[in-house]
Design an enzyme around this catalytic site. Structure first.
Site, PDB file in Angstrom:
ATOM      1  N   LYS A 110     -23.732 -28.141 -21.964  1.00 54.17           N
ATOM      2  CA  LYS A 110     -24.819 -28.287 -22.935  1.00 54.17           C
ATOM      3  C   LYS A 110     -25.416 -26.940 -23.306  1.00 54.17           C
ATOM      4  O   LYS A 110     -25.768 -26.711 -24.449  1.00 54.17           O
ATOM      5  CB  LYS A 110     -25.922 -29.211 -22.390  1.00 54.17           C
ATOM      6  CG  LYS A 110     -25.517 -30.677 -22.398  1.00 54.17           C
ATOM      7  CD  LYS A 110     -26.727 -31.578 -22.205  1.00 54.17           C
ATOM      8  CE  LYS A 110     -26.317 -33.038 -22.238  1.00 54.17           C
ATOM      9  NZ  LYS A 110     -27.425 -33.939 -21.889  1.00 54.17           N
ATOM     10  N   LYS A 196     -14.045 -35.832 -23.619  1.00 50.82           N
ATOM     11  CA  LYS A 196     -14.615 -37.178 -23.450  1.00 50.82           C
ATOM     12  C   LYS A 196     -15.285 -37.650 -24.745  1.00 50.82           C
ATOM     13  O   LYS A 196     -15.758 -36.828 -25.541  1.00 50.82           O
ATOM     14  CB  LYS A 196     -15.596 -37.209 -22.275  1.00 50.82           C
ATOM     15  CG  LYS A 196     -16.887 -36.497 -22.537  1.00 50.82           C
ATOM     16  CD  LYS A 196     -17.958 -36.850 -21.510  1.00 50.82           C
ATOM     17  CE  LYS A 196     -19.234 -36.117 -21.890  1.00 50.82           C
ATOM     18  NZ  LYS A 196     -20.386 -36.340 -21.113  1.00 50.82           N
ATOM     19  N   LYS A 199     -21.765 -39.163 -27.117  1.00 49.82           N
ATOM     20  CA  LYS A 199     -22.826 -39.528 -28.054  1.00 49.82           C
ATOM     21  C   LYS A 199     -23.228 -38.351 -28.919  1.00 49.82           C
ATOM     22  O   LYS A 199     -23.646 -38.510 -30.045  1.00 49.82           O
ATOM     23  CB  LYS A 199     -24.073 -39.940 -27.250  1.00 49.82           C
ATOM     24  CG  LYS A 199     -24.196 -41.412 -26.972  1.00 49.82           C
ATOM     25  CD  LYS A 199     -25.587 -41.703 -26.401  1.00 49.82           C
ATOM     26  CE  LYS A 199     -25.532 -41.883 -24.903  1.00 49.82           C
ATOM     27  NZ  LYS A 199     -26.802 -42.013 -24.233  1.00 49.82           N
TER      28      LYS A 199
HETATM   29  P1  TYM Z   1     -25.797 -41.059 -20.812  1.00 47.86           P
HETATM   30  O1  TYM Z   1     -26.901 -41.650 -21.605  1.00 47.86           O
HETATM   31  O2  TYM Z   1     -25.156 -39.824 -21.322  1.00 47.86           O
HETATM   32  O3  TYM Z   1     -24.629 -42.103 -20.641  1.00 47.86           O
HETATM   33  C1  TYM Z   1     -24.848 -43.404 -20.137  1.00 47.86           C
HETATM   34  C2  TYM Z   1     -23.679 -43.787 -19.239  1.00 47.86           C
HETATM   35  O4  TYM Z   1     -22.444 -43.741 -19.965  1.00 47.86           O
HETATM   36  C3  TYM Z   1     -21.491 -42.996 -19.228  1.00 47.86           C
HETATM   37  N1  TYM Z   1     -20.568 -42.328 -20.169  1.00 47.86           N
HETATM   38  C4  TYM Z   1     -19.249 -42.523 -20.200  1.00 47.86           C
HETATM   39  N2  TYM Z   1     -18.444 -43.301 -19.463  1.00 47.86           N
HETATM   40  C5  TYM Z   1     -17.126 -43.296 -19.753  1.00 47.86           C
HETATM   41  N3  TYM Z   1     -16.587 -42.549 -20.743  1.00 47.86           N
HETATM   42  C6  TYM Z   1     -17.353 -41.754 -21.506  1.00 47.86           C
HETATM   43  N4  TYM Z   1     -16.800 -41.039 -22.485  1.00 47.86           N
HETATM   44  C7  TYM Z   1     -18.748 -41.713 -21.255  1.00 47.86           C
HETATM   45  N5  TYM Z   1     -19.789 -41.059 -21.810  1.00 47.86           N
HETATM   46  C8  TYM Z   1     -20.893 -41.444 -21.134  1.00 47.86           C
HETATM   47  C9  TYM Z   1     -22.311 -42.008 -18.425  1.00 47.86           C
HETATM   48  O5  TYM Z   1     -21.590 -41.523 -17.314  1.00 47.86           O
HETATM   49  C10 TYM Z   1     -23.505 -42.841 -18.045  1.00 47.86           C
HETATM   50  O6  TYM Z   1     -23.223 -43.607 -16.882  1.00 47.86           O
HETATM   51  N6  TYM Z   1     -27.712 -38.531 -16.949  1.00 47.86           N
HETATM   52  C11 TYM Z   1     -27.393 -39.863 -17.415  1.00 47.86           C
HETATM   53  C12 TYM Z   1     -28.607 -40.757 -17.475  1.00 47.86           C
HETATM   54  C13 TYM Z   1     -29.398 -40.863 -16.216  1.00 47.86           C
HETATM   55  C14 TYM Z   1     -29.021 -41.562 -15.051  1.00 47.86           C
HETATM   56  C15 TYM Z   1     -30.112 -41.423 -14.131  1.00 47.86           C
HETATM   57  C16 TYM Z   1     -27.891 -42.287 -14.698  1.00 47.86           C
HETATM   58  C17 TYM Z   1     -30.630 -40.329 -15.986  1.00 47.86           C
HETATM   59  N7  TYM Z   1     -31.044 -40.686 -14.750  1.00 47.86           N
HETATM   60  C18 TYM Z   1     -30.069 -41.984 -12.882  1.00 47.86           C
HETATM   61  C19 TYM Z   1     -27.858 -42.841 -13.419  1.00 47.86           C
HETATM   62  C20 TYM Z   1     -28.929 -42.695 -12.541  1.00 47.86           C
HETATM   63  C21 TYM Z   1     -26.804 -39.746 -18.801  1.00 47.86           C
HETATM   64  O7  TYM Z   1     -26.883 -38.748 -19.430  1.00 47.86           O
HETATM   65  O8  TYM Z   1     -26.276 -40.882 -19.299  1.00 47.86           O
END
Ligand code: TYM
Length: 332
Positions: A110, A196, A199
């Protein structure tokens, strides 16, 4: 088991988020005590649109509900409404070595992106992101964190911090474990299958969003990058594009990768793409419809968050008191 996870209200939810995270959460809700957060404080670590932020939060909540999270069974809440997340993050930051944060893959990725934009600076929030994430998880004595592959390093960090805190101040936190899918923990971009699906990708053709129209799905899948070969076979290294399409097909159809390969044995890439488009349309259109219905129900959405806030608040408050006592801080 206690389950905690969350997603950022930072953009449209794509099938990677759906398959590896939210769909998986819905499957865990019957047999576990689950908390699922909308992590708005994480989403503001990069450029975001404050004016439309509330709308984004509501959209993500509608997604959670449309995918099947049941607010009667699980606690769904907005991270910023529970002040203890920020408070615990600060306390944990005092036992976090700076270099552990600097070596995090997501921070490096990032910050590289930010550095590429003229006039942009890398903020401390982006660096401290994993500490806030550890606070989210540890505050609720979580056993399991269902996430995609890209978050595993952050869960490892939360484990390290939990152990460190326990060693320094006495047993306080459970050491959580990441739960990732064996297949599908990293859904790849349709445009560049070595990256990957993300978003924040500016090229919307790289993602299938769960609210995409039939036309969008057909176009994106038909144009997705494959290879010059003919064989439909899973080989993530040599055939990244085809392997990604097979993975998506497998997860949406409930067939294993082997069964999926067998299903396509005498077929060509065009047929794979057509069948995959049809399957995605069949599975995603009822979800899209539900999301649209829910997005209009503002009062109901507010109620869901209010019920969740009360449940999460109770646990968070009592955890914080324990933590502060252990650290020799006042709890008044
Ligand atoms: P975020 O919002 O980026 O994504 C949400 C979830 O989607 C998964 N993910 C994917 N899985 C498979 N293939 C992909 N291409 C892909 N892109 C995203 C992410 O791994 C995630 O599970 N940091 C986290 C949010 C968070 C969180 C937490 C998660 C904040 N606090 C505590 C678990 C526990 C995040 O950015 O998710």
């Amino acid at each position: 088991m206690k389950v905690f996870s969350g997603a950022q209200p930072s953009g449209k939810i794509h099938i990677g988020n759906y398959l590896a995270a939210i769909k998986n959460w819905a499957e865990l809700q019957d047999k576990n005590e689950c908390l699922f957060s909308i992590v708005d404080l994480h989403a503001i670590t990069v450029d975001y649109d404050a004016e439309n932020f509330e709308k984004k939060i509501n959209q993500l909540l509608a997604v959670y509900l449309a995918i099947g999270l049941d607010p009667e069974k699980v606690t769904i809440f907005l991270q910023s409404e529970i002040k203890e997340h920020s408070e615990l993050a600060w306390l944990l930051s005092t036992i976090t070595p700076l270099n552990e944060l600097q070596r995090m893959t997501q921070f490096k990725d990032k910050s590289e992106k930010v550095a590429g934009k003229s006039g942009a600076t890398i903020n401390a929030g982006l660096l401290n992101y994993p500490i806030l994430m550890a606070a989210d998880i540890l505050l609720y004595q979580t056993d399991i964190v269902p996430v995609g592959q890209d978050q595993v390093q952050h869960i490892e960090f939360a484990r390290t911090i939990a152990r460190k805190f326990n060693k320094k101040f006495g047993q306080t936190f459970k050491v959580p474990e990441a739960k990732v899918l064996k297949i599908g923990a990293k859904i790849m971009s349709l445009v560049d299958p070595t990256k990957k699906m993300s978003k924040s990708d500016e090229n919307q053709e790289s993602c299938i969003y769960i609210t995409d129209s039939e036309k969008d799905i057909k176009r994106k899948i038909s144009r997705s990058v494959t290879d010059s070969g003919k064989k439909i076979k899973y080989d993530a290294k040599k055939k990244a594009g085809i392997s990604n399409l097979l993975t998506i097909y497998s997860l949406f159809s409930g067939k294993t990768i082997k069964e999926t390969e067998k299903h396509f044995i005498n077929k060509n890439y065009k047929q794979l793409k057509e069948e995959l488009s049809d399957l995605l349309i069949e599975k995603l259109s009822p979800i899209s419809k539900k999301i649209k219905e829910l997005e209009g129900r503002d009062i109901y959405l507010k109620e869901v968050l209010e019920i969740g806030r009360k449940k999460a608040q109770k646990i968070a408050k009592s955890s914080m008191e324990t933590v502060k006592r252990k650290m020799g801080l006042s709890i008044n």
